[in-house]
Design a protein around this motif. Structure first.
Motif, PDB file in Angstrom:
ATOM      1  N   LEU A   1       1.604  -8.064   6.819  1.00 13.82           N
ATOM      2  CA  LEU A   1       2.090  -9.009   8.045  1.00 13.82           C
ATOM      3  C   LEU A   1       0.962 -10.119   7.898  1.00 13.82           C
ATOM      4  O   LEU A   1       1.018 -11.116   8.232  1.00 13.82           O
ATOM      5  N   GLU A   2      -0.390  -9.503   7.847  1.00 12.21           N
ATOM      6  CA  GLU A   2      -1.511 -10.685   8.046  1.00 12.21           C
ATOM      7  C   GLU A   2      -1.220 -11.658   6.776  1.00 12.21           C
ATOM      8  O   GLU A   2      -1.473 -12.665   6.978  1.00 12.21           O
ATOM      9  N   HIS A   3      -1.185 -11.015   5.721  1.00 10.84           N
ATOM     10  CA  HIS A   3      -0.840 -12.020   4.700  1.00 10.84           C
ATOM     11  C   HIS A   3       0.123 -12.680   4.513  1.00 10.84           C
ATOM     12  O   HIS A   3       0.096 -14.024   4.062  1.00 10.84           O
ATOM     13  N   ALA A   4       1.312 -12.288   5.004  1.00 12.91           N
ATOM     14  CA  ALA A   4       2.575 -13.148   5.287  1.00 12.91           C
ATOM     15  C   ALA A   4       2.429 -14.246   6.388  1.00 12.91           C
ATOM     16  O   ALA A   4       3.040 -15.307   6.010  1.00 12.91           O
ATOM     17  N   LEU A   5       1.678 -14.044   7.344  1.00 14.16           N
ATOM     18  CA  LEU A   5       1.400 -15.159   8.275  1.00 14.16           C
ATOM     19  C   LEU A   5       0.173 -16.208   7.936  1.00 14.16           C
ATOM     20  O   LEU A   5       0.075 -17.106   8.564  1.00 14.16           O
ATOM     21  N   GLN A   6      -0.712 -15.837   7.128  1.00 11.52           N
ATOM     22  CA  GLN A   6      -1.839 -16.612   7.133  1.00 11.52           C
ATOM     23  C   GLN A   6      -1.813 -17.962   6.381  1.00 11.52           C
ATOM     24  O   GLN A   6      -2.433 -18.717   6.709  1.00 11.52           O
ATOM     25  N   ASP A   7      -0.880 -17.991   5.660  1.00  7.41           N
ATOM     26  CA  ASP A   7      -0.631 -19.310   4.849  1.00  7.41           C
ATOM     27  C   ASP A   7       0.460 -20.266   5.570  1.00  7.41           C
ATOM     28  O   ASP A   7       0.671 -21.214   4.992  1.00  7.41           O
ATOM     29  N   PHE A   8       1.105 -20.052   6.772  1.00  3.32           N
ATOM     30  CA  PHE A   8       1.985 -20.802   7.497  1.00  3.32           C
ATOM     31  C   PHE A   8       1.339 -22.116   8.022  1.00  3.32           C
ATOM     32  O   PHE A   8       2.062 -23.015   7.951  1.00  3.32           O
ATOM     33  N   ARG A   9       0.278 -22.091   8.542  1.00  2.00           N
ATOM     34  CA  ARG A   9      -0.403 -23.441   8.805  1.00  2.00           C
ATOM     35  C   ARG A   9      -0.741 -24.292   7.716  1.00  2.00           C
ATOM     36  O   ARG A   9      -0.457 -25.831   7.996  1.00  2.00           O
TER      37      ARG A   9
ATOM     38  N   GLU B   1      15.273 -18.473  12.443  1.00  3.67           N
ATOM     39  CA  GLU B   1      15.900 -17.643  11.544  1.00  3.67           C
ATOM     40  C   GLU B   1      15.373 -17.675   9.996  1.00  3.67           C
ATOM     41  O   GLU B   1      15.160 -16.922   9.191  1.00  3.67           O
ATOM     42  N   GLU B   2      14.938 -19.147   9.661  1.00  2.00           N
ATOM     43  CA  GLU B   2      14.153 -19.446   8.544  1.00  2.00           C
ATOM     44  C   GLU B   2      12.880 -18.638   8.298  1.00  2.00           C
ATOM     45  O   GLU B   2      12.491 -18.227   7.485  1.00  2.00           O
ATOM     46  N   LEU B   3      12.253 -18.572   9.587  1.00  2.00           N
ATOM     47  CA  LEU B   3      10.799 -18.241   9.639  1.00  2.00           C
ATOM     48  C   LEU B   3      11.054 -16.598   9.615  1.00  2.00           C
ATOM     49  O   LEU B   3      10.326 -15.979   8.875  1.00  2.00           O
ATOM     50  N   GLN B   4      11.991 -15.941  10.158  1.00  2.00           N
ATOM     51  CA  GLN B   4      12.099 -14.637  10.018  1.00  2.00           C
ATOM     52  C   GLN B   4      12.390 -14.039   8.675  1.00  2.00           C
ATOM     53  O   GLN B   4      11.668 -13.175   8.190  1.00  2.00           O
ATOM     54  N   GLN B   5      13.130 -14.837   7.868  1.00  2.00           N
ATOM     55  CA  GLN B   5      13.534 -14.606   6.429  1.00  2.00           C
ATOM     56  C   GLN B   5      12.165 -14.815   5.775  1.00  2.00           C
ATOM     57  O   GLN B   5      11.936 -13.897   4.745  1.00  2.00           O
ATOM     58  N   ASP B   6      11.374 -15.700   5.831  1.00  2.00           N
ATOM     59  CA  ASP B   6      10.267 -16.076   5.058  1.00  2.00           C
ATOM     60  C   ASP B   6       9.212 -15.000   5.484  1.00  2.00           C
ATOM     61  O   ASP B   6       8.562 -14.649   4.379  1.00  2.00           O
ATOM     62  N   ILE B   7       9.062 -14.527   6.538  1.00  2.00           N
ATOM     63  CA  ILE B   7       8.127 -13.510   6.813  1.00  2.00           C
ATOM     64  C   ILE B   7       8.495 -12.163   6.312  1.00  2.00           C
ATOM     65  O   ILE B   7       7.801 -11.468   5.780  1.00  2.00           O
ATOM     66  N   GLU B   8       9.660 -12.012   6.403  1.00  2.00           N
ATOM     67  CA  GLU B   8      10.431 -10.630   5.745  1.00  2.00           C
ATOM     68  C   GLU B   8      10.042 -10.613   4.268  1.00  2.00           C
ATOM     69  O   GLU B   8       9.536  -9.450   3.565  1.00  2.00           O
ATOM     70  N   ASP B   9      10.453 -11.902   3.700  1.00  2.00           N
ATOM     71  CA  ASP B   9      10.259 -12.045   2.273  1.00  2.00           C
ATOM     72  C   ASP B   9       8.720 -11.752   1.811  1.00  2.00           C
ATOM     73  O   ASP B   9       8.343 -11.117   0.776  1.00  2.00           O
TER      74      ASP B   9
ATOM     75  N   ILE C   1       7.334  -8.018   2.296  1.00  2.00           N
ATOM     76  CA  ILE C   1       7.944  -7.171   1.124  1.00  2.00           C
ATOM     77  C   ILE C   1       6.924  -7.603  -0.339  1.00  2.00           C
ATOM     78  O   ILE C   1       6.682  -6.569  -0.881  1.00  2.00           O
ATOM     79  N   ASP C   2       6.697  -8.882  -0.373  1.00  2.00           N
ATOM     80  CA  ASP C   2       5.935  -8.998  -1.431  1.00  2.00           C
ATOM     81  C   ASP C   2       4.577  -8.494  -1.626  1.00  2.00           C
ATOM     82  O   ASP C   2       4.034  -8.018  -2.580  1.00  2.00           O
ATOM     83  N   PHE C   3       3.947  -8.729  -0.250  1.00  2.00           N
ATOM     84  CA  PHE C   3       2.459  -8.175   0.018  1.00  2.00           C
ATOM     85  C   PHE C   3       2.402  -6.669   0.210  1.00  2.00           C
ATOM     86  O   PHE C   3       1.292  -6.117   0.576  1.00  2.00           O
ATOM     87  N   SER C   4       3.428  -5.833   0.230  1.00  2.00           N
ATOM     88  CA  SER C   4       3.455  -4.548   0.549  1.00  2.00           C
ATOM     89  C   SER C   4       3.420  -3.596  -0.518  1.00  2.00           C
ATOM     90  O   SER C   4       3.345  -2.291  -0.194  1.00  2.00           O
ATOM     91  N   TYR C   5       3.014  -4.066  -1.732  1.00  2.00           N
ATOM     92  CA  TYR C   5       2.570  -3.073  -3.037  1.00  2.00           C
ATOM     93  C   TYR C   5       3.876  -2.147  -3.243  1.00  2.00           C
ATOM     94  O   TYR C   5       3.931  -1.028  -3.747  1.00  2.00           O
ATOM     95  N   GLY C   6       5.160  -2.748  -3.034  1.00  2.00           N
ATOM     96  CA  GLY C   6       6.448  -1.943  -3.140  1.00  2.00           C
ATOM     97  C   GLY C   6       6.633  -0.826  -2.060  1.00  2.00           C
ATOM     98  O   GLY C   6       7.645   0.154  -2.230  1.00  2.00           O
ATOM     99  N   PHE C   7       5.887  -0.494  -1.115  1.00  2.00           N
ATOM    100  CA  PHE C   7       6.243   0.487   0.002  1.00  2.00           C
ATOM    101  C   PHE C   7       7.162  -0.065   0.930  1.00  2.00           C
ATOM    102  O   PHE C   7       7.737   0.915   1.471  1.00  2.00           O
TER     103      PHE C   7
END
Length: 174
Positions: free
Chosen positions: A50-58, A69-77, A80-86
């Motif tokens: 979550l920290e990695h997903a939000l840090q580059d938004f600015r 809705e677009e932000l939700q999808q971006d955060i979810e994607d 998932i990318d930063f979760s090491y497959g977990f």
């Protein structure tokens, strides 16, 4: 000599019974330690992603023009990318509440606001603020928690506030 051998046979029987009674308890304890370690791992990975997903938004130029809705999808994607497959899409439920400015965030969506408050809200030039809530659910590895009424999965909720506080003109000059 015979008395000693009879005593040692009786002692071996007691030891076997004690082992048979204690072994399931020890096995349960070890399995629950593995469950607790996995829960801690999943909570840590969820927080990190979550920290990695939000840090580059600015830095993202499209950040200010996207809807919730677009932000939700971006955060979810990104999570998932930063979760090491977990983590997968089934594990996450994301809710984004956008606020136009700091005043609106502080007041909420109160419909009975005075005209002065509305004007103050419109004059506030602070950047938009996002309130992000992520619900993480993950199934247990073993059936033991379900046997004890804990269910078949654990849940954890993350809350993150993304926004900048306005600074005064004096602070900007320094």
């Amino acid at each position: 000599m015979q008395v000693l051998s009879r005593w040692s046979r009786d002692e071996r029987g007691v030891t076997a019974i004690e082992t048979a009674l204690i072994l399931p308890v020890l096995l349960f304890g070890v399995m629950m330690l593995f469950e607790l370690a996995r829960i801690a791992l999943m909570i840590g990975i969820g927080n990190l992603s979550l920290e990695h997903a939000l840090q580059d938004f600015r830095r993202d130029a499209n950040y200010y023009s996207k809807n919730a809705e677009e932000l939700q999808q971006d955060i979810e994607d990104r999570m998932i990318d930063f979760s090491y497959g977990f983590l997968t899409e089934e594990n996450l439920e994301i809710e984004v509440l956008p606020f136009d400015n700091l005043y609106q965030f502080g007041q909420g969506t109160n419909e009975t606001a005075d005209e002065e408050e509305r004007e103050a809200s419109q004059n506030d030039r602070s950047p938009p603020i996002l309130s992000v809530t992520v619900d993480l659910s993950q199934r247990f590895m073993t059936p033991l928690p379900a046997l004890f009424g804990l269910g078949d999965a654990f849940q954890y909720q993350y809350r993150h506030l993304l926004g900048d506080l306005p600074s005064s003109a004096e602070e900007e000059d320094e």
